[in-house]
Design a protein around this motif. Structure first.
Motif, PDB file in Angstrom:
ATOM      1  N   HIS A 101       0.821  -1.217   0.000  1.00 40.08           N
ATOM      2  CA  HIS A 101       0.000   0.000   0.000  1.00 40.08           C
ATOM      3  C   HIS A 101       0.854   1.264   0.000  1.00 40.08           C
ATOM      4  CE1 HIS A 101       0.688  -0.992   4.228  1.00 40.08           C
ATOM      5  NE2 HIS A 101       0.432   0.252   4.544  1.00 40.08           N
ATOM      6  N   ARG A 102       2.007   1.268   0.700  1.00 40.17           N
ATOM      7  CA  ARG A 102       2.814   2.487   0.752  1.00 40.17           C
ATOM      8  C   ARG A 102       3.460   2.814  -0.594  1.00 40.17           C
ATOM      9  NH1 ARG A 102       4.261   0.559   6.080  1.00 40.17           N
ATOM     10  NH2 ARG A 102       3.265   1.868   7.652  1.00 40.17           N
ATOM     11  N   ASP A 103       3.499   1.858  -1.494  1.00 36.49           N
ATOM     12  CA  ASP A 103       4.059   2.137  -2.818  1.00 36.49           C
ATOM     13  C   ASP A 103       3.144   3.020  -3.652  1.00 36.49           C
ATOM     14  OD1 ASP A 103       6.432   0.569  -2.431  1.00 36.49           O
ATOM     15  OD2 ASP A 103       5.169  -1.207  -2.581  1.00 36.49           O
ATOM     16  N   PHE A 104       1.927   3.261  -3.158  1.00 31.52           N
ATOM     17  CA  PHE A 104       1.012   4.198  -3.818  1.00 31.52           C
ATOM     18  C   PHE A 104       1.121   5.598  -3.236  1.00 31.52           C
ATOM     19  CE2 PHE A 104      -1.065   0.134  -4.775  1.00 31.52           C
ATOM     20  CZ  PHE A 104      -1.416   0.313  -6.106  1.00 31.52           C
ATOM     21  N   ALA A 105       2.128   5.847  -2.401  1.00 32.65           N
ATOM     22  CA  ALA A 105       2.230   7.122  -1.688  1.00 32.65           C
ATOM     23  C   ALA A 105       2.263   8.321  -2.629  1.00 32.65           C
ATOM     24  CB  ALA A 105       3.472   7.133  -0.801  1.00 32.65           C
ATOM     25  N   TYR A 161      -8.573  -1.225   1.453  1.00 34.27           N
ATOM     26  CA  TYR A 161      -8.498   0.152   1.950  1.00 34.27           C
ATOM     27  C   TYR A 161      -7.470   1.003   1.222  1.00 34.27           C
ATOM     28  CZ  TYR A 161      -4.409  -1.216   4.822  1.00 34.27           C
ATOM     29  OH  TYR A 161      -3.173  -1.668   5.259  1.00 34.27           O
ATOM     30  N   VAL A 162      -6.599   0.385   0.416  1.00 36.91           N
ATOM     31  CA  VAL A 162      -5.591   1.168  -0.305  1.00 36.91           C
ATOM     32  C   VAL A 162      -6.253   2.184  -1.238  1.00 36.91           C
ATOM     33  CG1 VAL A 162      -5.316  -0.418  -2.270  1.00 36.91           C
ATOM     34  CG2 VAL A 162      -3.421   1.024  -1.596  1.00 36.91           C
ATOM     35  N   GLY A 442     -10.629  12.787  -1.187  1.00 36.96           N
ATOM     36  CA  GLY A 442     -11.293  11.601  -0.655  1.00 36.96           C
ATOM     37  C   GLY A 442     -10.381  10.582  -0.023  1.00 36.96           C
ATOM     38  N   GLY A 443      -9.095  10.919   0.174  1.00 35.66           N
ATOM     39  CA  GLY A 443      -8.168   9.982   0.785  1.00 35.66           C
ATOM     40  C   GLY A 443      -8.567   9.604   2.197  1.00 35.66           C
ATOM     41  N   ASP A 444      -8.161   8.405   2.634  1.00 30.99           N
ATOM     42  CA  ASP A 444      -8.456   7.873   3.968  1.00 30.99           C
ATOM     43  C   ASP A 444      -9.951   7.729   4.225  1.00 30.99           C
ATOM     44  OD1 ASP A 444      -5.962   7.277   4.925  1.00 30.99           O
ATOM     45  OD2 ASP A 444      -5.702   9.120   6.066  1.00 30.99           O
TER      46      ASP A 444
END
Length: 496
Positions: A101-105, A161-162, A442-444
């Motif tokens: 998921h963090r690779d979509f930062a 949730y990503v 719309g993040g998170d």
């Protein structure tokens, strides 16, 4: 004729000997992940390179699987969106990298670009992009890798949730179990001897897939220490940052997994491989003058440790939101706690540098001014309070707001009182609210913000939040970062 028969028997014996030597195959898998800070002083890619060199020097087949979670965020990634991580990994030559998921930062377009820069496959098995009618451009659904006579199939999945966490509006996360079964069938048809899954969240169906032979091994990053599934040797957990796993095993004559052993390697104990160390130094030196720039001194101690940021009011977060409110001319401001990433204690008298601020605010988030109703604010802060249960990072820090809440109440009914600039919020009133682009899109899971009107304000050169905070500290020269009771948990401090 006798000579011919003897030669034929010898050939048959030799063939059988070769077959059985191939059938009983030993191998090693080296796994690492979550290494966003390329130049970590104790343990980094140069130490991992030494581990790889050590094992690749043996005759035993070695697979290197990288679990992702490293393209972002980081201070250096703030500038190049993780391109330096791919450059370093190209030197280490992984057989495959799972997309975590963090690779979509830095969002999907940057991830797609990183995939084309990589000399190795980036694997994600349960993502669908309507634009390509398949995976995100550059990613692969699965991969088959052969070392020696062993064919290893690699599958990777992310949690749904990503999409909300990184506001990936176009992309869809498909059910993980269905994706795993589909890719497992495809890889077996291609001749895979062994199937490996990489993932970052609990999968309740995983023991069943392991017991019925759908897959043989699963690797997971598990830094929160919460393991709900039964303890199984085939579910291999990386439980600490800067740790690598060395898994040794064999395939018997029927290609069944045998003699599985996992060793946990503290990378800090290994020497740095010189070539990779120089490569990391080259990347780091480009930014050192900028990162070392002094901004201003903190007159008091403060912290950005995860538990202190994601559960309660925080002094640094207060400074961020106060600055954001003043910068935009808003009536109130809020940011998600997950945008603060430094995880560090700062003693009183610390000279804050630009590097400190980039470490704390590594995402390239620009401010946005929205018009929200009082009812919108109630919904937004209620959603933020639901993040208390798992520290996922959408607990909100705010300015111009006093929020009394009960962390022990059910999610969705935790607000006890919400004040805007000292007055009770009015559901029908409209408010000018500053936040970050990530949340505004719309993040998170803050979907409501993406539907509200954006207001104009002066923001030259589209300055991001890190630059705005750095400029504010530099302008003040000394800052007193304090808490003032704007976020109060009544279950711990009494009713308002």
């Amino acid at each position: 004729m006798k000579v011919f028969l003897m030669l034929a028997m010898c050939a048959l014996l030799l063939s059988n000997t070769l077959f059985y030597s191939r059938a009983e195959s030993g191998f090693t898998i080296i796994y690492a992940a979550e290494m966003a800070e390329a130049n970590h002083p104790q343990a980094n890619y140069a130490h991992l390179a030494s581990l790889l060199t050590q094992h690749r020097a043996t005759e035993r087949p070695v697979f290197f699987l990288f679990g992702g979670g490293s393209i972002g965020p980081s201070p250096l990634g703030f500038f190049d969106r993780g391109a330096h991580i791919i450059n370093i990994l190209n030197t280490l030559d992984p057989d495959a990298m799972a997309v975590s998921h963090r690779d979509f930062a830095y969002f999907s377009e940057e991830l797609s670009q990183r995939a084309y820069e990589a000399a190795f496959p980036l694997v994600l098995s349960n993502l669908y992009d309507p634009m390509t009618e398949g995976n995100l451009d550059g990613l692969v659904d699965s991969i088959l890798v052969q070392r020696g006579d062993i064919k290893l199939g690699v599958i990777a999945v992310v949690a749904p949730y990503v999409v909300q966490q990184y506001a990936l509006e176009r992309l869809q996360v498909t059910p993980a179990e269905r994706a795993i079964l589909l890719q497992a069938s495809k890889l077996r048809a291609q001749g895979a001897d062994l199937l490996v899954l990489m993932h970052t969240t609990e999968l309740d169906f995983l023991p069943g897939l392991l017991s019925d032979g759908t897959i043989e091994l699963a690797f997971r990053n598990n830094y929160d220490g919460q393991q709900l599934l039964p303890d199984q040797p085939n579910i291999i957990l990386q439980q600490e940052l800067n740790q690598a796993l060395v898994v040794s095993a064999e395939l018997d004559k029927t290609r069944q997994l045998q003699n599985l052993n996992t060793h946990y390697i503290d990378l800090e104990t290994l020497p740095a491989e010189p070539q990779v160390a120089r490569q990391i130094q080259d990347h780091s030196q480009r930014l050192q003058l900028l990162l070392r720039e002094p901004l201003g001194r903190s007159t008091v101690s403060f912290t950005t440790l995860r538990d202190e940021v994601r559960n309660r009011e925080n002094a640094f977060a207060n400074f961020v939101t106060d600055t954001l409110k003043n910068y935009t001319g808003a009536e109130l401001a809020f940011v998600n706690s997950g945008t603060i990433r430094g995880v560090k204690d700062y003693p009183a008298g610390t000279m804050l540098t630009r590097g400190d601020i980039l470490a704390e605010l590594p995402f390239r988030n620009t401010p946005v001014l929205l018009e929200l109703s009082g009812q919108d604010l109630i919904s937004v802060f209620e959603h933020g309070l639901s993040g208390l249960d798992n520290q996922r990072g959408f607990f909100l820090h705010s300015s111009g707001v006093t929020l009394f809440f009960d962390s022990t109440a059910p999610a969705g009914s935790r607000i006890k009182q919400l004040l805007v600039n000292g007055e009770p919020v009015v559901a029908s009133s409209m408010y000018k609210v500053a936040t970050l682009q990530y949340l505004a899109e719309g993040g998170d899971g803050f979907d409501i913000l993406n539907k509200r009107s954006k207001l104009s304000f002066f923001n030259p050169d589209d300055r991001n939040i890190a630059d705005i905070i750095a400029a504010a500290i530099k302008n003040q020269q000394s800052v007193e970062l304090v808490t003032d009771g704007r976020l109060l948990d009544v279950s711990k401090q009494g009713q308002p």
